[in-house]
Design an enzyme around this catalytic site. Sequence first.
Site, mmCIF file in Angstrom:
data_model
loop_
_atom_site.group_PDB
_atom_site.id
_atom_site.type_symbol
_atom_site.label_atom_id
_atom_site.label_comp_id
_atom_site.label_asym_id
_atom_site.label_seq_id
_atom_site.Cartn_x
_atom_site.Cartn_y
_atom_site.Cartn_z
ATOM 1 N N SER A 64 -11.391 16.115 -4.687
ATOM 2 C CA SER A 64 -10.569 17.439 -5.008
ATOM 3 C C SER A 64 -11.156 17.972 -6.163
ATOM 4 O O SER A 64 -12.009 17.300 -7.220
ATOM 5 C CB SER A 64 -9.153 16.921 -5.442
ATOM 6 O OG SER A 64 -8.629 16.470 -4.161
HETATM 7 N N1 SAH Z 1 -7.483 11.550 -3.528
HETATM 8 C C1 SAH Z 1 -9.017 11.740 -3.032
HETATM 9 C C2 SAH Z 1 -9.034 13.052 -2.345
HETATM 10 C C3 SAH Z 1 -9.450 12.997 -0.917
HETATM 11 S S1 SAH Z 1 -9.237 14.044 0.078
HETATM 12 C C4 SAH Z 1 -10.107 11.844 -4.197
HETATM 13 O O1 SAH Z 1 -9.761 11.637 -5.201
HETATM 14 O O2 SAH Z 1 -11.307 11.764 -3.638
HETATM 15 C C5 SAH Z 1 -7.865 13.574 1.127
HETATM 16 C C6 SAH Z 1 -8.138 12.184 1.795
HETATM 17 O O3 SAH Z 1 -6.903 12.029 2.575
HETATM 18 C C7 SAH Z 1 -9.464 12.089 2.760
HETATM 19 O O4 SAH Z 1 -10.132 11.122 2.199
HETATM 20 C C8 SAH Z 1 -8.597 11.875 4.185
HETATM 21 O O5 SAH Z 1 -9.459 10.878 4.967
HETATM 22 C C9 SAH Z 1 -7.245 11.301 3.498
HETATM 23 N N2 SAH Z 1 -6.441 11.437 4.596
HETATM 24 C C10 SAH Z 1 -6.289 12.352 5.621
HETATM 25 N N3 SAH Z 1 -5.041 11.720 6.601
HETATM 26 C C11 SAH Z 1 -4.513 10.795 5.972
HETATM 27 C C12 SAH Z 1 -3.579 10.041 6.636
HETATM 28 N N4 SAH Z 1 -2.763 10.276 7.659
HETATM 29 N N5 SAH Z 1 -3.566 8.706 5.922
HETATM 30 C C13 SAH Z 1 -4.235 8.413 4.897
HETATM 31 N N6 SAH Z 1 -5.365 9.150 4.403
HETATM 32 C C14 SAH Z 1 -5.462 10.506 4.853
#
Ligand code: SAH
Length: 218
Positions: A64
């Site tokens: 993000s």
């Molecule tokens: N917090 C992360 C942001 C990642 S983007 C960071 O600091 O880098 C969002 C993430 O949510 C992705 O890695 C995606 O694979 C995950 N995601 C999407 N749907 C999900 C679900 N149902 N359960 C767990 N993770 C999920």
Amino acid sequence: MIDNFQHKGLRKRLVDGLRLRGIRDERVLEAIGKVPRHLFMESSFVRFAYKDQAFPIGAGQTISQPYTVAIQTQLLEVHPNDKVLEIGTGSGYQAAILLEMGADVYTIERQKELFIRTQKLLPKLGYQPHFFLGDGYKGLPTYGPFDKILVTAGAPFIPEDLKVQLKVGGLMVIPVGSYERQRMFVVRRVSETKFENSVHGDFIFVPLLPGIENQNKE
Ligand code: SAH
């Protein structure tokens, strides 16, 4: 794993920029000033690490934008020793920010590739959350309730399973909306049965996808 004076200088500039954009929680700014964001990105993106932008981390996902991390963390009102559930481990950067602020972090990722990679990386950088591979929509009923829940992907609705894993007095920060655009919601559990929502601007996240079991059934 190098974190040199140049990186530190770029981080300071990033923090100054976030302060100018309205981030007020000094503890959030301090954490962003400490966590070496460039070490959470693929090497080809390292020179962009301290720009206020989102970047690909593989598996179709992104780390993000720092401003978004800052806003979400500020809205989460993190206190030392808070038990925090993060949905969407991704690169692990947000988890590192929460740990830097003294939280006890439980983080769930649905993509095995990212789960494995981040589970290896974070301890090397001195960050130790509890890692889970699973479905963020369901949360972690056996480990709850939590003081705070932070959803870092765009959800089509506020999952009931997550609401009930909040402690009374706790809060959840979750972007809710369509694939294209979400509004940042803060959901406060004010009593056993009562929740209060507030809205804090528009954002664009990668989508919160159906869990691994659902995916196999499709
Ligand atoms: N917090 C992360 C942001 C990642 S983007 C960071 O600091 O880098 C969002 C993430 O949510 C992705 O890695 C995606 O694979 C995950 N995601 C999407 N749907 C999900 C679900 N149902 N359960 C767990 N993770 C999920």
